[in-house]
Design an enzyme around this catalytic site. Structure first.
Site, PDB file in Angstrom:
ATOM      1  N   CYS A 192      47.753  42.189   2.815  1.00  0.00           N
ATOM      2  CA  CYS A 192      48.354  42.932   3.920  1.00  0.00           C
ATOM      3  C   CYS A 192      47.251  43.728   4.604  1.00  0.00           C
ATOM      4  O   CYS A 192      46.073  43.425   4.433  1.00  0.00           O
ATOM      5  CB  CYS A 192      49.523  43.806   3.454  1.00  0.00           C
ATOM      6  SG  CYS A 192      49.096  45.234   2.441  1.00  0.00           S
ATOM      7  N   ARG A 241      52.657  46.664   1.049  1.00  0.00           N
ATOM      8  CA  ARG A 241      53.290  45.349   0.892  1.00  0.00           C
ATOM      9  C   ARG A 241      52.604  44.455  -0.134  1.00  0.00           C
ATOM     10  O   ARG A 241      53.261  43.925  -1.035  1.00  0.00           O
ATOM     11  CB  ARG A 241      53.341  44.627   2.245  1.00  0.00           C
ATOM     12  CG  ARG A 241      54.172  45.347   3.277  1.00  0.00           C
ATOM     13  CD  ARG A 241      54.026  44.733   4.659  1.00  0.00           C
ATOM     14  NE  ARG A 241      52.689  45.013   5.201  1.00  0.00           N
ATOM     15  CZ  ARG A 241      52.237  44.539   6.351  1.00  0.00           C
ATOM     16  NH1 ARG A 241      52.998  43.733   7.077  1.00  0.00           N
ATOM     17  NH2 ARG A 241      51.037  44.857   6.791  1.00  0.00           N
ATOM     18  N   ASP A 280      55.838  46.379   7.815  1.00  0.00           N
ATOM     19  CA  ASP A 280      55.002  47.366   7.140  1.00  0.00           C
ATOM     20  C   ASP A 280      55.785  48.673   7.026  1.00  0.00           C
ATOM     21  O   ASP A 280      56.096  49.305   8.031  1.00  0.00           O
ATOM     22  CB  ASP A 280      53.713  47.588   7.923  1.00  0.00           C
ATOM     23  CG  ASP A 280      52.705  48.421   7.162  1.00  0.00           C
ATOM     24  OD1 ASP A 280      53.068  49.048   6.161  1.00  0.00           O
ATOM     25  OD2 ASP A 280      51.533  48.431   7.583  1.00  0.00           O
TER      26      ASP A 280
END
Length: 144
Positions: free
Chosen positions: A7, A13, A117
Site C-alpha cells: 500500500c 492496509r 485507505d
C-alpha cells in the site's frame, strides 16, 4: 510461496492484509511467507497504525510486531506474488519492474476495486478489515 502486500505507507492496509493472510495460511498449515511494504517511505521502521493493530486484534490477528518497509525493486526477485491495494500503488510498483515476468507478479489485491485507505477516516478500518479478510480467504483457495 512468498507473497508481498503493498500500500502507500505500509501502516494501514498492507499490514492488515499481511497479518490476515499469514494467520489464515498458518491455520491451514501452509508454508507461506507473507510480508508487506509501502510505495512511500514516510513510516519505515514504524509499527502499523494503532487502529489497524486494534481492528486486527479484535479478530484474533496480531500485527503489532510488523515494521513498515519501503518497496524496492529487489522484491520482484524475492516474491512470487505482489498484491497492491489501489491503482496508484499498482502504477508505482510497475514503474520499477524491469521485465515482463516481474510485471506479471503484480496484481491488484481486490480484482475489481481499490481497498480504500482508512488513514484519514477511522470509520473505514472495520469495513477495510472485512474486505481484506474476505479476499484473503479467497487467496487461500486460489493459491493453495
Amino acid at each position: 510461496m512468498k507473497i508481498l502486500m503493498v500500500c502507500l505507507g505500509n501502516i494501514c492496509r498492507s499490514p492488515l492484509a499481511h497479518g490476515v493472510l499469514q494467520h489464515l495460511a498458518n491455520e491451514k498449515g501452509l508454508n507461506w511467507e507473507i510480508d508487506s511494504a509501502g510505495t512511500g517511505d514516510w513510516h519505515v521502521g514504524q509499527a502499523p497504525d494503532r487502529r489497524s493493530i486494534a481492528v486486527a486484534k479484535k479478530y484474533g490477528v496480531d500485527i503489532s510486531k510488523q515494521q513498515a518497509q519501503f518497496f524496492i525493486a529487489d522484491f520482484f526477485e524475492k516474491y512470487d506474488h505482489i498484491l497492491v491495494m489501489d491503482s496508484q500503488n499498482y502504477a508505482d510498483v510497475l514503474a520499477l519492474a524491469k521485465t515482463e515476468e516481474q510485471k506479471r507478479k503484480v496484481k491488484l489485491f481486490l480484482l475489481d476495486n481499490a481497498v480504500p485507505d482508512p488513514y484519514y477516516d477511522s470509520n473505514l478500518f472495520e469495513p477495510v478489515y472485512s474486505m481484506i479478510e474476505r479476499r484473503c480467504q479467497e487467496l487461500i483457495h486460489e493459491l493453495a
